[in-house]
Every structure is written in C-alpha cells, then in structure tokens.
Enzyme design. Structure first.
Site, PDB file in Angstrom:
ATOM      1  N   ILE A 198      34.354 -19.063 -44.934  1.00  0.00           N
ATOM      2  CA  ILE A 198      33.918 -18.873 -43.697  1.00  0.00           C
ATOM      3  C   ILE A 198      33.654 -17.692 -43.319  1.00  0.00           C
ATOM      4  O   ILE A 198      34.307 -16.762 -43.330  1.00  0.00           O
ATOM      5  CB  ILE A 198      35.064 -19.832 -42.578  1.00  0.00           C
ATOM      6  CG1 ILE A 198      34.320 -19.960 -41.114  1.00  0.00           C
ATOM      7  CG2 ILE A 198      36.044 -19.113 -42.840  1.00  0.00           C
ATOM      8  CD1 ILE A 198      35.307 -20.764 -40.374  1.00  0.00           C
ATOM      9  N   SER A 199      32.205 -17.274 -42.967  1.00  0.00           N
ATOM     10  CA  SER A 199      31.887 -15.905 -42.549  1.00  0.00           C
ATOM     11  C   SER A 199      32.620 -15.453 -41.387  1.00  0.00           C
ATOM     12  O   SER A 199      33.263 -16.006 -40.531  1.00  0.00           O
ATOM     13  CB  SER A 199      30.305 -15.992 -42.245  1.00  0.00           C
ATOM     14  OG  SER A 199      29.414 -16.525 -43.528  1.00  0.00           O
TER      15      SER A 199
END
Length: 181
Positions: A31-32
């Site tokens: 997840i960025s």
C-alpha cells in the site's frame, strides 16, 4: 476520512498504519505511502463525477481516496486475492460503487473507456500504449515509469497530441504483465 489501516490485511497490520511509508499487503505488493497517494491524486486534478481508471488496485486504498473525492472509479488488479480483498474492504467501508476488475492492467478497461484520468500505482518499464488510447481528450495520466530508476510522468492529452511531463523520482513495485490468452 479513509481509514488506511483497514485496507492492510489484518495479518500484516503493523502498529504504524498511518506512517508516511509503504506497508506490505502480501503477494509482493504494498500500500503506497500517504504522501505519494495524496501527491498523485492532486496531480490528477480529481473532481466529483470524473471517470478515473486505476491500474494496480492493491489494497483498494487509492481507489477509496478517489471515491471519497467524488470520482467514478474503475480499478484493475492482476492478483485475484488482492482484487477480492479490495472489493470486500471497499464495500464494507462504503465505497461499493468502485468497480474492481481482476485482469491485466496493461490492457486497461476498453469497455469503460474513455477516462478523464488514469492513475497507475505500479511501475511499467514504458508507458503502456493501450492506456494512452483510453485517455479522454483533455485527460491526464500519471504513472511511475522505469525499472531500476523510476520517475513519475504526467501525460496530458489534447486531441491527438500527448505531452509528457517528467516529475519526481519514485520507487514502486513493478507492473506485472498478464499471460496472453
């Protein structure tokens, strides 16, 4: 308003779900970090009602942010387990209108094209031409391009002209190409 920790599978949640760093979500994906999600979203100039294609659904977090801003979101994820997870979490968090397709992001979603914006959250070596063709006149695409060294690129379409604007250097997981059927 988007609860970031919910998008990370429970078995991988750490104690710092809101730190400005990527978090693992399984299957070699992440997840960025919140900064890059916000930055890429801002560069897309998201407006309510805009049709946005996201390549690399991952956890569903970026799609939720776009939906929270009023966008009509279409998202493609190549890893079936991640696509299923994202659909479940997005629906549970009230973003059931986000459409998640399991498939090859390199092909885009021609049945739903054209899009006002395309955001790619994984790094292809080069800009996928199928995606360029699905961008609406006046639309924008943002994506990290490269393998060893990656740079965000903003692509703006005006008629049949495409302007590539280089942006900051970044590090994303590689974009995975599906098998030819």
């Amino acid at each position: 308003r988007v609860r970031r920790h919910i998008y990370t599978p429970a078995r991988l949640r750490g104690s710092d779900a809101y730190g400005d760093h990527p978090n693992p979500i399984g299957y070699g994906q992440t997840i960025s970090q919140p900064f890059i999600v916000a930055y890429m979203t801002q560069r897309m100039e998201v407006q309510p009602g805009k049709r946005i294609l996201e390549i690399g659904t991952g956890s569903g977090y970026q799609a939720a942010v776009l939906a929270e801003m009023g966008a009509k979101v279409y998202s493609i994820e190549i890893v079936p387990e991640l696509a299923d997870h994202a659909r479940t979490v997005l629906a549970a968090e009230g973003y059931g209108a986000v459409q998640v397709k399991t498939g090859d992001g390199y092909k885009g979603w021609p049945e739903q094209a054209p899009f006002d914006a395309i955001i790619v959250t994984c790094a292809p070596a080069d800009i996928p031409q199928a995606l360029v063709g699905q961008l609406k006149d006046g639309g924008r695409m943002i994506l990290p391009v490269g393998s060893a060294v990656q740079q965000l690129v903003v692509l703006e379409r005006t008629g049949d002209t495409f302007l590539e604007i280089p942006d900051m250097y970044v590090r994303f997981v590689p974009m995975v190409k599906g098998r030819d059927d």
